[in-house]
Write a protein that holds these residues in place. Structure first.
Motif, PDB file in Angstrom:
ATOM      1  N   GLU A 305       0.810  -1.207   0.000  1.00  0.00           N
ATOM      2  CA  GLU A 305       0.000   0.000   0.000  1.00  0.00           C
ATOM      3  C   GLU A 305       0.851   1.267   0.000  1.00  0.00           C
ATOM      4  OE1 GLU A 305      -3.128   2.220  -0.638  1.00  0.00           O
ATOM      5  OE2 GLU A 305      -3.133   0.027  -0.642  1.00  0.00           O
ATOM      6  N   CYS A 306       2.044   1.174   0.535  1.00  0.00           N
ATOM      7  CA  CYS A 306       2.951   2.328   0.513  1.00  0.00           C
ATOM      8  C   CYS A 306       4.011   2.191  -0.577  1.00  0.00           C
ATOM      9  CB  CYS A 306       3.628   2.505   1.866  1.00  0.00           C
ATOM     10  SG  CYS A 306       2.507   2.996   3.199  1.00  0.00           S
ATOM     11  N   HIS A 307       4.503   0.969  -0.780  1.00  0.00           N
ATOM     12  CA  HIS A 307       5.641   0.773  -1.691  1.00  0.00           C
ATOM     13  C   HIS A 307       5.212   0.443  -3.117  1.00  0.00           C
ATOM     14  CE1 HIS A 307       8.179   1.095   1.760  1.00  0.00           C
ATOM     15  NE2 HIS A 307       7.667   0.027   2.329  1.00  0.00           N
ATOM     16  N   GLY A 308       3.936   0.088  -3.310  1.00  0.00           N
ATOM     17  CA  GLY A 308       3.413  -0.108  -4.645  1.00  0.00           C
ATOM     18  C   GLY A 308       3.686  -1.470  -5.238  1.00  0.00           C
ATOM     19  N   TRP A 309       2.824  -1.888  -6.162  1.00  0.00           N
ATOM     20  CA  TRP A 309       2.995  -3.173  -6.833  1.00  0.00           C
ATOM     21  C   TRP A 309       4.196  -3.156  -7.778  1.00  0.00           C
ATOM     22  CZ3 TRP A 309       0.790  -7.065  -4.685  1.00  0.00           C
ATOM     23  CH2 TRP A 309      -0.476  -6.970  -4.114  1.00  0.00           C
ATOM     24  N   ASP A 310       4.651  -1.966  -8.137  1.00  0.00           N
ATOM     25  CA  ASP A 310       5.866  -1.885  -8.962  1.00  0.00           C
ATOM     26  C   ASP A 310       7.090  -1.655  -8.090  1.00  0.00           C
ATOM     27  OD1 ASP A 310       5.474   0.719  -8.163  1.00  0.00           O
ATOM     28  OD2 ASP A 310       5.517   1.586 -10.176  1.00  0.00           O
ATOM     29  N   TYR A 311       6.874  -1.621  -6.754  1.00  0.00           N
ATOM     30  CA  TYR A 311       7.937  -1.563  -5.745  1.00  0.00           C
ATOM     31  C   TYR A 311       8.665  -0.222  -5.697  1.00  0.00           C
ATOM     32  CZ  TYR A 311       7.180  -6.435  -7.108  1.00  0.00           C
ATOM     33  OH  TYR A 311       6.604  -7.626  -7.479  1.00  0.00           O
ATOM     34  N   LYS A 312       8.162   0.792  -6.395  1.00  0.00           N
ATOM     35  CA  LYS A 312       8.902   2.049  -6.520  1.00  0.00           C
ATOM     36  C   LYS A 312       8.300   3.199  -5.708  1.00  0.00           C
ATOM     37  CE  LYS A 312      10.602   0.706 -11.056  1.00  0.00           C
ATOM     38  NZ  LYS A 312      10.654   0.982 -12.505  1.00  0.00           N
ATOM     39  N   GLY A 313       7.202   2.946  -4.994  1.00  0.00           N
ATOM     40  CA  GLY A 313       6.634   3.967  -4.133  1.00  0.00           C
ATOM     41  C   GLY A 313       6.371   5.269  -4.868  1.00  0.00           C
ATOM     42  N   LEU A 314       6.858   6.369  -4.272  1.00  0.00           N
ATOM     43  CA  LEU A 314       6.596   7.692  -4.847  1.00  0.00           C
ATOM     44  C   LEU A 314       7.245   7.884  -6.208  1.00  0.00           C
ATOM     45  CD1 LEU A 314       9.326   9.646  -4.483  1.00  0.00           C
ATOM     46  CD2 LEU A 314       8.667   9.507  -2.110  1.00  0.00           C
ATOM     47  N   ASP A 315       8.203   7.019  -6.558  1.00  0.00           N
ATOM     48  CA  ASP A 315       8.856   7.135  -7.854  1.00  0.00           C
ATOM     49  C   ASP A 315       8.180   6.280  -8.932  1.00  0.00           C
ATOM     50  OD1 ASP A 315      10.964   8.850  -6.954  1.00  0.00           O
ATOM     51  OD2 ASP A 315      11.884   7.116  -5.996  1.00  0.00           O
ATOM     52  N   GLY A 316       7.057   5.633  -8.563  1.00  0.00           N
ATOM     53  CA  GLY A 316       6.378   4.762  -9.507  1.00  0.00           C
ATOM     54  C   GLY A 316       4.903   5.070  -9.625  1.00  0.00           C
ATOM     55  N   ARG A 317       4.100   4.018  -9.759  1.00  0.00           N
ATOM     56  CA  ARG A 317       2.666   4.175  -9.974  1.00  0.00           C
ATOM     57  C   ARG A 317       1.962   4.845  -8.799  1.00  0.00           C
ATOM     58  NH1 ARG A 317       1.720   3.856 -15.069  1.00  0.00           N
ATOM     59  NH2 ARG A 317      -0.477   3.578 -14.511  1.00  0.00           N
ATOM     60  N   TYR A 318       2.506   4.678  -7.587  1.00  0.00           N
ATOM     61  CA  TYR A 318       1.901   5.283  -6.400  1.00  0.00           C
ATOM     62  C   TYR A 318       2.481   6.666  -6.100  1.00  0.00           C
ATOM     63  CZ  TYR A 318      -0.665   1.031  -5.119  1.00  0.00           C
ATOM     64  OH  TYR A 318      -1.536  -0.032  -5.100  1.00  0.00           O
ATOM     65  N   GLY A 319       3.126   7.247  -7.090  1.00  0.00           N
ATOM     66  CA  GLY A 319       3.624   8.607  -6.912  1.00  0.00           C
ATOM     67  C   GLY A 319       2.503   9.629  -6.963  1.00  0.00           C
ATOM     68  N   SER A 320       1.356   9.222  -7.482  1.00  0.00           N
ATOM     69  CA  SER A 320       0.188  10.104  -7.556  1.00  0.00           C
ATOM     70  C   SER A 320      -1.060   9.240  -7.540  1.00  0.00           C
ATOM     71  CB  SER A 320       0.226  10.949  -8.837  1.00  0.00           C
ATOM     72  OG  SER A 320       0.205  10.113  -9.988  1.00  0.00           O
ATOM     73  N   GLY A 321      -2.211   9.870  -7.456  1.00  0.00           N
ATOM     74  CA  GLY A 321      -3.464   9.126  -7.497  1.00  0.00           C
ATOM     75  C   GLY A 321      -3.965   8.700  -6.132  1.00  0.00           C
ATOM     76  N   SER A 322      -4.888   7.742  -6.133  1.00  0.00           N
ATOM     77  CA  SER A 322      -5.609   7.368  -4.911  1.00  0.00           C
ATOM     78  C   SER A 322      -4.793   6.530  -3.940  1.00  0.00           C
ATOM     79  CB  SER A 322      -6.883   6.598  -5.290  1.00  0.00           C
ATOM     80  OG  SER A 322      -6.551   5.416  -6.001  1.00  0.00           O
ATOM     81  N   HIS A 323      -3.546   6.172  -4.282  1.00  0.00           N
ATOM     82  CA  HIS A 323      -2.699   5.407  -3.374  1.00  0.00           C
ATOM     83  C   HIS A 323      -1.448   6.188  -2.961  1.00  0.00           C
ATOM     84  CE1 HIS A 323      -4.813   1.524  -3.788  1.00  0.00           C
ATOM     85  NE2 HIS A 323      -5.027   1.907  -5.045  1.00  0.00           N
ATOM     86  N   ALA A 324      -1.327   7.421  -3.401  1.00  0.00           N
ATOM     87  CA  ALA A 324      -0.102   8.190  -3.157  1.00  0.00           C
ATOM     88  C   ALA A 324       0.090   8.486  -1.673  1.00  0.00           C
ATOM     89  CB  ALA A 324      -0.141   9.489  -3.946  1.00  0.00           C
ATOM     90  N   THR A 325       1.275   8.176  -1.162  1.00  0.00           N
ATOM     91  CA  THR A 325       1.607   8.450   0.241  1.00  0.00           C
ATOM     92  C   THR A 325       2.869   9.281   0.385  1.00  0.00           C
ATOM     93  OG1 THR A 325       2.932   6.429   0.431  1.00  0.00           O
ATOM     94  CG2 THR A 325       0.580   6.268   0.972  1.00  0.00           C
ATOM     95  N   GLY A 326       3.650   9.421  -0.695  1.00  0.00           N
ATOM     96  CA  GLY A 326       4.920  10.128  -0.597  1.00  0.00           C
ATOM     97  C   GLY A 326       6.026   9.290   0.003  1.00  0.00           C
ATOM     98  N   ILE A 327       5.783   7.979   0.145  1.00  0.00           N
ATOM     99  CA  ILE A 327       6.764   7.079   0.754  1.00  0.00           C
ATOM    100  C   ILE A 327       7.585   6.404  -0.346  1.00  0.00           C
ATOM    101  CG2 ILE A 327       7.043   4.967   2.128  1.00  0.00           C
ATOM    102  CD1 ILE A 327       4.568   5.795   3.678  1.00  0.00           C
ATOM    103  N   ARG A 328       8.866   6.230  -0.073  1.00  0.00           N
ATOM    104  CA  ARG A 328       9.767   5.628  -1.059  1.00  0.00           C
ATOM    105  C   ARG A 328       9.453   4.145  -1.255  1.00  0.00           C
ATOM    106  NH1 ARG A 328      15.850   6.532   0.299  1.00  0.00           N
ATOM    107  NH2 ARG A 328      15.973   5.433  -1.691  1.00  0.00           N
ATOM    108  N   GLY A 329       9.911   3.613  -2.392  1.00  0.00           N
ATOM    109  CA  GLY A 329       9.738   2.201  -2.667  1.00  0.00           C
ATOM    110  C   GLY A 329      10.895   1.370  -2.142  1.00  0.00           C
TER     111      GLY A 329
END
Length: 478
Positions: A305-329
């Protein structure tokens, strides 16, 4: 996971005839900094010489798959071009922030450091080297070899890249008509006892040690060098003792618990750990989850939920949108296995960003499984999925794999199992189309709490998972 680079570049004089003063200097070798490596800000010979326009090439021969601390390696820089008449070179070995290891002159007649031996970070031709290259060019089939030696750093310097630049000259009076070629080769550090290069000393490496031992120490394969821990150019019982220590002893390169950890189980824990360990979903929000984050409750405890399914956190798919936390992958982390474990186990008062997962029911074994997955299971999803979410796999072969393996549970149309609800159904096609990054993770490591087989356990190549993904994206999503 993380590495430094060493780079090598070759630059030769343009002519052996009457040269202008600036060009005459290159006949003796240029100052250092023209190997093309980052330490020289990428400078090379292309400012004066045509770049890669011809049938030639420059090669670096003798580079090991991995380097052992302090070991010596004999290298050959080979410049070839059947249409030219001779060559020179420049080379450097560079890590992430500086030169790495030591270049050593073994042929002082033909090689030296910088112009007139002024810079030991760069090796290049001498005037005699260029002259002899011209004299021997035809007999060598239109090429010439420069010999040198490199000593690796004593300790792990991460990845190192050799940058090589070679100039194939036409032996005219001016540099017009010369051809500049370049190449580079990157190698990584060899952990003691790690024969197969997977980052640890385990039973697979022990099998290599047995094979090398039975060869009576002949060291006939490169892997034997990595289990020759006593560095006597033979594999013996002394190496076996050191190998056991490397696996589980007090001076182990990696903790024994890491060696025994389960990378597939770690991948499932990353998804939803309480299901994997048979515990209860925690209440409230994880203490590291942002107070203004878009989610709430148990989902904030899922690693993904923080690190993303692409494992990159804020530098990947979770860098924006409904899952964005600003946490690194966790992708490409430079932390050691022990550092990752300590971060997961400690609480925020003991260590900044401590996850305190032991307090929520995870055992040390659970944490080591996550550590091993982080170091060995994480990959760059960009190699398998495009930016717009399309798998790069072979659709036809993916259909064959899906029909023969996956359809037994999911059906040939992928709709035998509904992961959602009757109102909002989710099928194989749904997940593959909406979140291919999650799809790739699930197919590699399995779905927590289900009998779904993990492709990693079957030791299938990730490319096969991408093939299945490519076909699955064509299946019905509703």
């Amino acid at each position: 996971m993380r590495k430094q680079a060493v780079k090598i570049i070759l630059c030769a004089g343009a002519s052996l005839g009457l040269l202008a003063p600036a060009l005459f200097a290159s006949r003796f070798g240029l100052d250092g900094g023209y190997s093309g490596g980052p330490a020289g800000e990428g400078r090379n010979c292309s400012a004066c010489h045509v770049f890669n326009e011809g049938p030639g090439q420059v090669e670096l021969l003798g580079v090991p798959q991995r380097y052992r601390g302090g070991a010596f390696y004999d290298l050959i820089v080979r410049i070839g071009d059947p249409e030219q008449a001779g060559a020179g070179f420049q080379i450097s070995a560079e890590g992430r922030n500086a030169h790495a290891g030591q270049l050593i002159v073994v042929d002082p007649i033909h090689t030296d450091f910088g112009a007139f031996g002024s810079n030991s970070k760069y090796m290049m031709h001498t005037e005699t080297g260029v002259i002899d290259s011209v004299a021997e060019w035809g007999n060598n089939g239109g090429s010439y070899d420069y010999h040198l030696r490199w000593q690796a750093p004593e300790t792990d310097a991460s990845s190192i890249t050799f940058f090589v630049s070679g100039n194939a000259i036409n032996n005219a009076e001016f540099f017009v008509g010369d051809r500049f070629y370049s190449t580079h080769s990157t190698i990584n550090y060899a952990l003691p006892g790690d024969a197969d290069g997977d980052g640890d000393a385990d039973l697979n490496d022990f099998a290599v040690m047995q094979r090398c031992f039975l060869l009576d120490g002949t060291m006939s394969e490169e892997a034997c060098a990595y289990v020759d821990l006593t560095r006597d150019d033979a594999v013996s019982l002394s190496d076996l003792a050191d190998f056991v220590a490397a696996m589980v002893g007090p001076t182990a390169v990696l903790p024994a618990n890491y060696v025994r950890a389960d990378v597939v189980r770690g991948g499932q824990i990353f998804d939803q750990w309480w299901t994997v360990i048979g515990g209860q979903a925690p209440s409230g929000n994880h203490p590291l989850y942002p107070l203004d984050g878009p989610r709430a409750g148990a989902i904030t405890f899922r690693c993904k939920e923080c690190h993303g399914w692409d494992y990159k956190g804020l530098d990947g798919r979770y860098g924006s949108g409904s899952h964005a936390t600003g946490i690194r992958g966790v992708f490409d982390t430079e932390k050691t296995a022990q550092e990752i474990f300590d971060l997961l186990q400690s609480n925020p008062t003991q260590q900044p960003n401590g996850h305190a997962m032991s307090a929520y029911g995870m055992t040390e074994g659970d944490l080591w499984d996550v550590v091993k997955w982080t170091r060995e299971g994480v990959l760059d999803t960009n190699s398998y999925i495009s930016a717009d979410g399309a798998f790069f796999g072979d659709l036809q072969f993916g259909q064959f794999l899906f029909d023969t393996v996956c359809s037994s549970c999911h059906g040939f149309d992928g709709r035998s199992l509904n992961f959602g609800t009757d109102v909002s159904p989710e099928y194989v096609g749904t997940v593959a189309q909406v979140n291919p990054w999650e799809f790739l993770h699930l197919i590699r490591f399995g779905h927590p709490g289900t009998p779904m087989p993990a492709l990693e356990l079957l030791q299938w190549d990730v490319d096969l998972a991408s093939d299945i993904g490519a076909y699955s994206e064509t299946l019905p999503s509703e």
